[in-house]
Structures are given as structure tokens and as C-alpha cells.
Enzyme design. Sequence first.
Site, PDB file in Angstrom:
ATOM      1  N   ASP A 175       1.004  -1.196   0.035  1.00  0.00           N
ATOM      2  CA  ASP A 175      -0.102   0.083   0.102  1.00  0.00           C
ATOM      3  C   ASP A 175       0.917   1.178  -0.032  1.00  0.00           C
ATOM      4  O   ASP A 175       2.057   1.142  -0.161  1.00  0.00           O
ATOM      5  CB  ASP A 175      -0.757  -0.161   1.190  1.00  0.00           C
ATOM      6  CG  ASP A 175      -2.638   0.546   0.875  1.00  0.00           C
ATOM      7  OD1 ASP A 175      -2.379   1.373  -0.083  1.00  0.00           O
ATOM      8  OD2 ASP A 175      -3.170   0.086   1.565  1.00  0.00           O
ATOM      9  N   ASP A 230      -9.759   3.457  -4.081  1.00  0.00           N
ATOM     10  CA  ASP A 230     -10.366   2.238  -3.398  1.00  0.00           C
ATOM     11  C   ASP A 230     -11.959   2.179  -3.930  1.00  0.00           C
ATOM     12  O   ASP A 230     -12.593   3.172  -4.019  1.00  0.00           O
ATOM     13  CB  ASP A 230     -10.489   2.218  -1.736  1.00  0.00           C
ATOM     14  CG  ASP A 230      -9.231   1.848  -1.243  1.00  0.00           C
ATOM     15  OD1 ASP A 230      -9.085   2.194  -0.021  1.00  0.00           O
ATOM     16  OD2 ASP A 230      -8.129   1.803  -1.894  1.00  0.00           O
TER      17      ASP A 230
END
Length: 672
Positions: A175, A230
Site C-alpha cells: 500500500d 479504493d
Amino acid sequence: MRHPHTGTTRRRVVYALTALVLTTAAAAPAAAEAHEASASAASADGLALTPPMGFNNWNSTHCRADFDEAMVEGIADLFVAKGLKDAGYQYVNLDDCWALPKRDADGKLVPDPARFPHGIKAVADYVHAKGLKLGIYTSAGTKTCNSAGFPGALGHEYSDARQFADWGVDYLKYDNCNNQGVDAKQRYTTMRDALRATGRPIVYSICEWGENKPWQWAADVGHLWRTTGDISDSWSSMLSIVKQNLPLAPYAGPGHWNDPDMLEVGNGGMSDTEYRSHFSLWSVMAAPLLIGTDLRKASPAAFDILDNKDVIAVDQDPLGKQGTVVSSAGGRWVIAKEMKDGSRAVALFNESATAQRIATTADATGLPEAPAYTLRDLWQHRDYNTAGTIAATVPAHGTVLVRVAADTDWAGHPPAVDLGLDGSPLLEAGTPATLAGTVTDLGRTPARRVSVSLTGPDGWTVRPALATTADALPTGRSLRTSWRVTAPAGTPAGSYDLTLRASYRSPSGERVTGTLPLTAAVVQPPPSGTSYLSDLPWLSAVSGWGPAERDSSNGESGAGDGHPISVGGSAYAKGLGVHALSDISFYTGEACEKVTADVGLDDEKGTHGTVAFEIWADGKKAASTDVLTNAMPARPLTADVTGAQVVRLVVTDGGDGIDSDQADWADARLTC
């Protein structure tokens, strides 16, 4: 996941489609050569030669207590028991919150003993014993994305990679949170080198949300890279991501994939029709297929979607081409994907809120000229022949996914037919309405003994007004049908199911039945005079974040969590609060003349957000604004909607993504 320390949340979808298309198109010729060279290096390790398939817990559990060792092992069990392993799903991946907040005295990561009492290696051994693979998560920063602040890998890349390899990890999601401003390419390349140094084959998933355009540089760094922010379990989120990912097709291929984020299928925020679109579009885009629902609780319908091997074969085709857009006018998308055997997978995707006929040709999808083609419907699992037209009436938010090939076996299949109903069925209770439709033979062979029927809910009257049978339909010929449909007086306003069905025989005598599920809306005639739109029922309402709200701002993701409407410091008691991209439609019954509103961005988001407002009358834009910002006062907007049956209020993205795009239709009124 996003930057908690900057206040950027899962709401932030990144680049606007228009800008992305323009920049990608401009860069594509020069970028393609360099990209192909680096892509060859990336695929040399033999990993991810088709898009990775598996599971990730984040979309269904986040950091809740039910994310633990038992869940992970239970998912592995279900992969085997439910046939998902046989369908191609391999990876059982852990997301954030698997570790303790602090490293040990030696600087090593420590699995949370409450969640993983036997450690990560024991879980990996369990998963491997099932013939599956284990994935893990960390961030290219000092901490991960969770607000609890679990340790990230920045500065610990080689040590952490060594731990992952020793545990038997097969996949790393890396991430982007708390990255301390270190160059993205540098951070992600360092972890690549650390993973390679372990000697263990580990698929490397770069998750920096598309912020640094990884498609331009990451083909020799990772095996897949996120192209967007996302995903959330909503139609608007899924649609926005599709539009951002589609232009990046030139950058995808074996060992290097565009990743539009995980699947939401089964999580409950979309209908089964929308989930089938989600799965179809991810497959035609050659996207990784990572299940994001808790399979221990999944419905049979969710398993049916996730286990569709015909659709999975499109995603997993070894040629590794991502589908490209053939056309998209009016929300009628045609996306074609070249397959290794020379066939084309073709998605007919209906973005709109009403059924639409979507059509293309074999030639337009890149197929060679041929006398006829075999067409396989990948959701019906049935083969047909077509003379070259690929068409279907596609339900609202639906996708028809077919595979079309020029081959010599087409004559053994029945002709494809296109079954459709004109327009969108709108009925006032107790008043007969005429619904017209067609059955068209798309095949090279005739459809014989054709019979058509329309059925509605119990108590409705449905009577044919034209002939509903034909002895034969040659190639390209249609049977026009018509029905008088009456919903009983007193039928409440709302949506009701209709089914159009056609039955016919192929030249060999095979009986074929096709059905088209439709939705009819029972509507109330608009009141005379001037009314606030927030007091009237809407036909449909789509909002990009949370539901559309009446007489309040959009607020956050929940219903009823908005605030009093305020634009440019002016308060309004009445209006509609939405979030881009949004679309609210009202039935006006050809009896109204004007829509007025004060429009602008709500003050609840401070200085953030850019949007534009549009009013549509029966498919024609009747009024619009230019791009508005939070620094602007409310803008008056008036539209002439004389004679329109349906009026739509649309809010579009202003060109910089949809972050904080809370928009208000303040004092919105309809005059009839």
C-alpha cells in the site's frame, strides 16, 4: 486504502475520465514501445501470466474481530468445497491488521496473537496443503493505512521481505500510506529488489492508487498496479472505476496488469444484475479477480456469479489483452477483448437506469469477414449463430457478455434473436398503456414458428394489440408486437417486474426460448401548479456517495446523515442533496413546463469539490451550468421541459475526480 493522516478517504476516486483519456491517448504511441520492453522483463519470472485470482478480506471485514486465522483457513476450505479452486482462484490474501502495532526487539514484524495464535507460517502451511497460495499486506510507508498505525515496511524492506518468504507468503499487496514523501518509484522498486533477493516467487501488487501513473513505469517493478482509488460497494463507485481503468488497456499484458481494485460481488450494496456487470467488466478488462465478500456468508447467487467459468475464461485468456471501447454513446457501452484463439469477448454494458438496445458488428470488434459467426452468451451458457450483428436489449445497469468467433460450425447452432421492448414502461394505475416491442432474427439461418408473450404481475391486464406469432423470420427481419397493459387502479407507485418471452425453432427443429426481464414503473401524475421536487416521488436516484437526500445535504454514506442545505453561505429549507456522479429522474407525464433550482456545492465540505449541473428532458439536455466550485455562490438554473415524460437532474464531475463533490439542488421546483 487511503491516507488517514491527510484526511483523504475511500471516497476519493482519482482522475477524471476525460483528462485520463486525453493524457493516455497522447502518451500511448511513445509509451507503448518502452512499456513493452519493460513488460517483457516483468513476465520473465513466470508469475501472474494471467490476472491473479483469489480472495482478500478487506472489503467484507476491514479490521473487525472476525478477521482471524479461522476465517482465513475457512476461506481456503470453501475454495475447495465450492469449486472455486477448480475455477482458477488461488490466492487467499490477508489485508491490514494482521500484525501487532509494534515490531519486536529485533525489528521484526509480529503477527497479532489474538487473531493468528499459531502465526502466519502455520496459516500458510494450511493454505498450501489445500493446493492454494497465501498473500499478505503491508505499506510502502512507516505505518499501514489503518488508523491504529500498524508498522509499514519503509526502511525495513529487506527484513520484511525475508520474513514473508520464510513464512511461505506467495503474494504481497504493498500500500501507499504514511510514505513520508519518498518517491513512489523508488519505494516500490526497493521492495521489488527485496522480494527478488529472497529467492521466493512472490506476486507483487503495487497499491499506490494510480496517483503516480504506475502504468507508465511499473511493468518491470510489480506484476499488477492499482489504477484508481479504493472501490466501495456501490454502483457509482464501480462505474467510476470502470471509466478510469478502460483507457489504460495498452499497458496491460501477461505479468503486468491494470488493477481496478477488488470485487464487491456478494457484499449487498448492489443488485445481482449490477454484480454480474461488475464481474463481466472486470473480466473483459483482464483485471485481477480477488473476491471481497466473506464466502462463509455468501448467497448462492454470489457463488453463481463468482464461479461462472465462461466469464472467468475471458479474464484468464493467455493472450492477456485488456478489452477496449468500441463505442459508448448514450451510456450504451460496447467493449471488445481479443482472445488467443482469434475470437472476441464482447460486453454490451448498459450504464443507464432504463433498458436499452445495444448493438455492434463482428467487423467493429475486429473479427474477420465471414459468412456467419458463432456467438456464445456467457451468462446463458448457450451458442447461437449470427450473420454479423451483435445486439441485445440490456436491462438497466446490466451487461450481456458474449464470445464471438468466425468458424465453420455456426450452422449447427440456432439463430440469435434480439428481443426488445420500446422505451421504458411507465404506467399510471388504472390507465391502459401501449407497450411495443420487436423480435429480430440476427442469425444467418431463419427463426421458425416464432411466438412472443408478455407477462406482468398478478392482477395486471396484458392483452396483445398486434400479432404475436410468425411462421418464419429470415435474417434481419423483425416481428413487431404490441400489448395493452393496465395496472389495477390503486396500485401503489413503484417498480414491478414484466417478462418478455420469445420462443422459436431453429432449422433443425430445436426449440429455443429467450426471456427479457423488464421493470415497469407505476407512476403518479405530477400535481398541477408549482411543487418542490423534494416533495415528489422520484423514478430512480443514483448518488456517487451515500443516498440522495431530501431537504438536506448529502452528508456521508448513511441515509439521513446530511445537514441543512447551505450554498455560498445561504441556507435553504428545501432541496435535494447529492454527491457526484448523481442522476435523479422524475415522471412529468408530458404535463409540465419548467424546472428551476439554485445549484451549487454544499458548504459542508469547505473549499473542496468541483461539479457541473444538467437538466435533461426525455433524453435531451435542457439546461446546464459550467463547472462550479465551493468558492462560488448558488447559481440559478432554469430548464424548459414542456412535453417531457421524464425529467432528470444530473450532477457530473468537474474534472478533478469526485472527492468532496457534495452538490445541492436548492429550492428545486417543478411547474406543471
